[in-house]
Scaffold this motif. Sequence first.
Motif, short mmCIF file in Angstrom:
data_model
loop_
_atom_site.label_atom_id
_atom_site.label_comp_id
_atom_site.label_asym_id
_atom_site.label_seq_id
_atom_site.Cartn_x
_atom_site.Cartn_y
_atom_site.Cartn_z
N LEU A 297 80.82 31.02 19.01
CA LEU A 297 80.41 29.65 19.26
C LEU A 297 81.23 29.00 20.37
CD1 LEU A 297 78.51 27.37 18.42
CD2 LEU A 297 80.19 26.69 16.69
N GLU A 298 82.50 29.37 20.47
CA GLU A 298 83.33 28.79 21.52
C GLU A 298 82.79 29.18 22.91
OE1 GLU A 298 84.44 30.37 18.86
OE2 GLU A 298 85.39 28.68 17.82
N THR A 299 82.35 30.41 23.05
CA THR A 299 81.74 30.84 24.32
C THR A 299 80.46 30.07 24.58
OG1 THR A 299 82.69 33.06 24.11
CG2 THR A 299 80.80 32.80 25.58
N ALA A 300 79.65 29.91 23.55
CA ALA A 300 78.40 29.15 23.70
C ALA A 300 78.70 27.72 24.15
CB ALA A 300 77.63 29.14 22.39
N GLU A 301 79.70 27.11 23.56
CA GLU A 301 80.06 25.74 23.94
C GLU A 301 80.53 25.67 25.39
OE1 GLU A 301 82.88 25.09 20.80
OE2 GLU A 301 81.52 23.73 19.76
N TYR B 218 79.06 38.98 30.81
CA TYR B 218 78.16 37.83 30.70
C TYR B 218 78.75 36.63 31.45
CZ TYR B 218 75.49 34.10 28.36
OH TYR B 218 74.70 33.01 28.08
N THR B 219 77.95 36.01 32.31
CA THR B 219 78.44 34.90 33.12
C THR B 219 77.32 33.92 33.44
OG1 THR B 219 79.42 34.29 35.25
CG2 THR B 219 78.10 36.29 35.21
N ALA B 220 77.69 32.64 33.56
CA ALA B 220 76.72 31.62 33.94
C ALA B 220 76.60 31.48 35.45
CB ALA B 220 77.12 30.27 33.33
N ASP B 221 77.39 32.23 36.21
CA ASP B 221 77.42 32.06 37.67
C ASP B 221 76.05 32.27 38.29
OD1 ASP B 221 80.11 31.59 37.46
OD2 ASP B 221 80.74 33.56 38.18
N TYR B 222 75.34 33.31 37.86
CA TYR B 222 74.06 33.63 38.50
C TYR B 222 73.03 32.53 38.27
CZ TYR B 222 75.79 38.27 39.57
OH TYR B 222 76.52 39.31 40.08
N PHE B 223 73.01 31.97 37.07
CA PHE B 223 72.04 30.92 36.79
C PHE B 223 72.33 29.69 37.65
CE2 PHE B 223 70.79 27.01 34.67
CZ PHE B 223 69.43 27.22 34.53
N LEU B 224 73.58 29.29 37.73
CA LEU B 224 73.91 28.09 38.49
C LEU B 224 73.65 28.29 39.98
CD1 LEU B 224 77.14 27.06 36.57
CD2 LEU B 224 74.94 25.86 36.56
N GLU B 225 73.95 29.48 40.50
CA GLU B 225 73.66 29.77 41.91
C GLU B 225 72.16 29.78 42.16
OE1 GLU B 225 75.60 33.47 42.61
OE2 GLU B 225 77.63 32.65 42.33
N TYR B 226 71.42 30.40 41.26
CA TYR B 226 69.96 30.45 41.37
C TYR B 226 69.36 29.05 41.33
CZ TYR B 226 65.40 30.51 38.92
OH TYR B 226 64.13 30.26 38.51
N ALA B 227 69.83 28.22 40.41
CA ALA B 227 69.28 26.86 40.27
C ALA B 227 69.54 26.04 41.53
CB ALA B 227 69.89 26.17 39.05
N LYS B 228 70.75 26.11 42.07
CA LYS B 228 71.07 25.35 43.28
C LYS B 228 70.25 25.83 44.47
CE LYS B 228 75.83 24.18 41.96
NZ LYS B 228 77.26 24.39 42.27
#
Length: 500
Positions: free
Chosen positions: A170-174, A479-489
């Motif tokens: 859950l800490e990772t999810a947060e 697992y990383t959020a980097d790709y999603f944020l780069e894709y969205a921008k």
Amino acid sequence: MATEQSSVPDAYDDLLEQYRRATYLGDANMVLSWDQEVMMPEGGTPARSKQRGAISAVQHDLLVDDDVGDWLDELAGADLPDDESAVVREIRRQYERKTRVPTDLVEEISEATSDAHPVWQEARENDDWETFAPTVERLLDLKREYAEHIDPDADPYAVLFADYEPYIDLETAERVLERLREGLVPLIDAIRESDADLYEVDGTFPEDRQLELSREALETLGYDFEHGRLDTAPHPFSSGTQFDARVTTRFDESDPLDSLGSTIHEFGHATYTQGLRQDEYGTPLGEHRGLTVHESQSRLWENHVGRTRAFWDLFVPRFNEQHGTDLTPEQAYEAANQVYEDNLIRVEADELTYHLHIILRFEIERDLLAGDLDVEEVPAVWNDKMEEYLGVRPDTDANGCLQDIHWSHGSFGYFPTYSLGSVLAAQLDAAAREDLSLDEQVRDGEFDPLHEWLTENVHRHGQRYTTDELVEEATGESYTADYFLEYAKSKFGDLYDLDV
């Protein structure tokens, strides 16, 4: 399995046979649930609740039987091949959680969720949270009791979250949700300040034509109708097994892109299910990895395929033919990716504001389970958060706190997996594009290469790997959020002519 049965102890075969029987019961229960939401007569709930409760109890008893514990003890020191070791790991995880929960509580929860479904439907139709509130209170009490049995010292929300995503804590999810908030809020603000005027589809689009177009989209993408079907439901969903993976959608005659997007989303779920190994049906190797991975498949197909320029180059002629319109591919692409300010409904939300919907629900669920929020206060808190996060305020409970079906299922802890899956979808998409000429293939209607890539790297593994191991295997990275944020921008910066 590839490994010869003689290489494993007899206890393994006994354990697997018991697990298979429990799985078959669970899958039968799932069909009863599908029927209740799609086809069952309105008056069938009292009997259906008892039927599903009885099946849940028998399934639970099979999984917590003393023999299961004995077999697991015997296998604890065994030198097993990788596949068999993974099977034992997954059955042990379930056994250790389920043995702590009394069978009568499992049966009561199952009956309560079946009873809850028509109450939610009625409350939603009548725009009346007060009708549904006692049911939510009952389900919260049952789920708190359930969590306390599993781990009385843990955060109950963390215990429930692990039912849906066992290997991302859950800490990772947060942390992921916080990164999304920090990255998306300024992007959304910039979009709303932009002078860009994206095309919007306008008109009336009959349900029968939308249904036909949804069916055509499924056929185009490669849905196997021999092992699935398309129906309608108040809340779109997919359920089933690799032999029978069904999808549902719903229609708004003023918004044909909504039903199409929902259908493609549920197709992503179903194609994952259909891609699981048939020869491992009934074992953990023939089951999905968890809801983060499951959601990554639906969001990948919905957003990284169905909302691309390449897809609309392919599909806009079919859309125009079905609806008598004359959209260009660019117009359809813009309309499919519009970021609306009036954004009340989660399943109709764009890619960006969608995650603010998830954060809102996550915060409310945590407070409800912790006892920091009374059920009667939910509509007011919901509306306040909607106004704060999304800049809109629902004028009805139906468009606010009653819009989702999840609480009637008792699915507290489920919502974060939507955002976690969207993040993983972008990471998988980036990895697939390293190997495939994806835009060119989509434009040409060639979807087999993507199906094969996902089957090879995700679907066929079932639960052989933990979530983090599967991500590493499929993408070569953690697992990383980097790709999603780069894709969205990149995507929305281009659409709205932003300097990001």
